[in-house]
Design a protein around this motif. Sequence first.
Motif, short mmCIF file in Angstrom:
data_model
loop_
_atom_site.label_atom_id
_atom_site.label_comp_id
_atom_site.label_asym_id
_atom_site.label_seq_id
_atom_site.Cartn_x
_atom_site.Cartn_y
_atom_site.Cartn_z
N GLU A 147 -87.13 134.96 77.38
CA GLU A 147 -88.47 134.37 77.36
C GLU A 147 -89.51 135.40 76.93
O GLU A 147 -90.45 135.08 76.19
CB GLU A 147 -88.81 133.80 78.73
CG GLU A 147 -88.02 132.53 79.04
CD GLU A 147 -88.16 132.07 80.49
OE1 GLU A 147 -88.86 132.74 81.28
OE2 GLU A 147 -87.55 131.05 80.83
N ARG A 151 -87.23 136.90 65.75
CA ARG A 151 -86.56 137.06 67.05
C ARG A 151 -85.77 138.37 67.08
O ARG A 151 -85.74 139.05 68.10
CB ARG A 151 -85.64 135.86 67.31
CG ARG A 151 -85.11 135.84 68.73
CD ARG A 151 -84.81 134.44 69.21
NE ARG A 151 -83.41 134.11 69.03
CZ ARG A 151 -82.75 133.24 69.79
NH1 ARG A 151 -83.37 132.60 70.76
NH2 ARG A 151 -81.50 132.98 69.57
N CYS A 176 -92.16 136.68 69.78
CA CYS A 176 -92.00 135.90 68.54
C CYS A 176 -93.26 135.08 68.26
O CYS A 176 -93.62 134.89 67.10
CB CYS A 176 -90.80 134.97 68.66
SG CYS A 176 -89.22 135.81 68.70
N GLY A 235 -89.28 135.68 73.35
CA GLY A 235 -89.89 134.48 72.77
C GLY A 235 -91.40 134.61 72.67
O GLY A 235 -92.01 134.19 71.68
#
Length: 86
Positions: free
Chosen positions: A25, A37, A31, A28
């Motif tokens: 997470e 990623r 990102c 993420g």
Amino acid sequence: GGARGGGGGGAPPQNVVRLTREEAEAVGRLCELGFSREDAAQAYLACDKNESLAANLLFDGFGGGGPTAVFPDSPAAAAPAPAAAA
């Protein structure tokens, strides 16, 4: 020239790090700042899993080259990724 990928067996790469769901997470969120990623994961790992340091590293132009991260939702966690079809 260049080697054509053959998906034959063999040992997994040495520098693979499995991420927990919380770590995935965090990657993420990196990102969402506009990074891939792979780059986000490598920066996160390079910064000893410090999300804010990783963000600074990415904005400074981090070039990757670190370990490969395996995400909990990734099929690579169970099996090697197949070669991409052209």
